[in-house]
Design a protein around this motif. Structure first.
Motif: not given
Length: 81
Positions: A3-5, A24-28, A70-75
């Protein structure tokens, strides 16, 4: 499932297995039965959408834009990139 946020009840997360080779980087994003997958790289764009109206989609796209770094960093941390 890292979980990112969370924002307004929406959970922003990655799956532990994001393909082989790694996609590649993505978010659900999920809230109740609603779900969206948004690509972060190379550009922010929709992939899959279920149970959301256009206003909700726009809000989520804006939230991803605001949190892109932030998303890219966590990925990169999670997938050792």
């Amino acid at each position: 499932m890292p979980k990112i946020f969370e924002w307004k009840g929406y959970i922003f997360f990655f799956f532990s297995d994001e393909g082989e080779p790694l996609e590649p980087c993505h978010i659900h994003i999920r809230k109740d039965e609603a779900y969206v997958k948004i690509w972060v790289e190379p550009d922010i764009r929709l992939d899959k959408v279920y149970g959301l109206n256009s206003s909700e989609i726009n809000q989520l796209l804006n939230k991803v834009c605001e949190n892109k770094e932030k998303i890219k960093e966590k990925w990169n941390e999670y997938f050792n990139q």
